[in-house]
Design an enzyme around this catalytic site. Structure first.
Site, short mmCIF file in Angstrom:
data_model
loop_
_atom_site.label_atom_id
_atom_site.label_comp_id
_atom_site.label_asym_id
_atom_site.label_seq_id
_atom_site.Cartn_x
_atom_site.Cartn_y
_atom_site.Cartn_z
N ASP A 88 37.40 47.13 30.86
CA ASP A 88 36.96 46.77 29.51
C ASP A 88 37.19 45.28 29.32
O ASP A 88 38.27 44.76 29.67
CB ASP A 88 37.75 47.54 28.45
CG ASP A 88 37.28 48.99 28.32
OD1 ASP A 88 36.36 49.39 29.07
OD2 ASP A 88 37.84 49.72 27.48
N HIS A 236 41.92 46.54 32.14
CA HIS A 236 41.38 45.49 31.27
C HIS A 236 41.27 44.18 32.04
O HIS A 236 42.24 43.75 32.68
CB HIS A 236 42.26 45.33 30.02
CG HIS A 236 42.09 46.43 29.04
ND1 HIS A 236 42.75 47.63 29.18
CD2 HIS A 236 41.33 46.53 27.92
CE1 HIS A 236 42.40 48.43 28.18
NE2 HIS A 236 41.53 47.79 27.40
#
Length: 268
Positions: A88, A236
């Site tokens: 992400d 992430h």
């Protein structure tokens, strides 16, 4: 609310009653259907219950049911040691190119879920993702919880980013990850109708917290000790630790007999 429609033909009048079901929750959330069944907009926060010995975790009965019903992706085949790496990226923190280097060196294709801000500020990196064979997924324009938005607002958040990516790169997005891991049956139905496959995850750790960087051994342990057949890994790209450990983690997971696959090769 009911709507009555009158059809006149050959001297016969037929009155059809169509029921529109409207439901509300405490905020705005409105659902209208013509099938007599309203879709729930109860907010669900994605969660995973870990289990030991590199076995598949418990995703929760509601999550499993909805992912199956709406053809979502969360965890793959328990009998095949395939794993799927996803990232992400709400903004570029300066680490994604190092992550891309590690993926290239280890011949791994990943999926990157990006926002409008990411596209606008790091379009060259998005182009590199595409050029190197990675999947670029939709994380919406503004990263709002979709359960707080109307249907039209959701469509705008999704389609506006999809259009911008296509106009800049010629790439057509097909996968979506709900911002903040929050969704409902209503939001799943809306994004499905837009042609998207929802991708959640079965393995993650608290790598998103900028205040908790500098824990590379911790990060390695969390990923490797919880890897499992069919794992959809969420990391992430804003994490400095991830950029430093990714190459070693990939090598170790491969040594454990796992094969990294693109989300486009997902097997249930």
């Amino acid at each position: 609310m009911k709507k009555r429609i009158m059809i006149i033909g050959t001297g016969i009048i037929v009155i059809i009653t169509i029921a529109f079901v409207i439901t509300f929750n405490d905020n705005y959330k409105q659902t209208v259907t013509t099938s007599g069944v309203a879709l729930s907009n109860t907010k669900i926060g994605w969660g995973v219950k870990r289990v030991p010995n590199n076995e598949q975790p418990d995703l929760g009965s509601t999550n499993v049911k909805l992912m199956k019903e709406y053809n979502g992706i969360a965890m793959g085949n328990k009998d095949k040691k395939y794993v799927y790496l996803t990232f992400d990226g709400g903004y570029e923190a300066g680490y994604t190119e190092k992550i891309l280097d590690a993926l290239k060196e280890n011949d791994v294709k990943a999926t990157f879920f990006i926002t409008g801000h990411y596209l606008n500020t790091a379009g060259d990196i998005v182009q590199r993702m595409i050029n190197e064979g990675h999947v670029v997924g939709n994380h919406t324009v503004n990263h709002h919880s979709m359960t707080d938005l109307s249907e039209e607002q959701i469509k705008e958040e999704v389609v506006k980013l999809q259009t911008a990516v296509y106009e800049k790169t010629g790439y057509e997005m097909r996968y979506i990850r709900p911002p903040k891991g929050e969704y409902s049956e209503r939001t799943l139905a809306i994004t499905n109708n837009l042609g998207y496959t929802t991708v959640m995850w079965s393995l993650a750790y608290d790598d998103w917290d900028e205040a908790k960087q500098g824990r590379t051994e911790y990060g390695k342990e969390k990923i490797i000790s919880n890897i499992h057949p069919g794992a959809v890994i969420l990391l992430h790209s804003t994490s400095k630790d991830n950029s430093e450990i990714l190459g070693d983690v990939i090598k170790k997971i491969k040594e454990m007999g796992y094969e990294f696959r693109s989300i486009e090769q997902f097997e249930k």
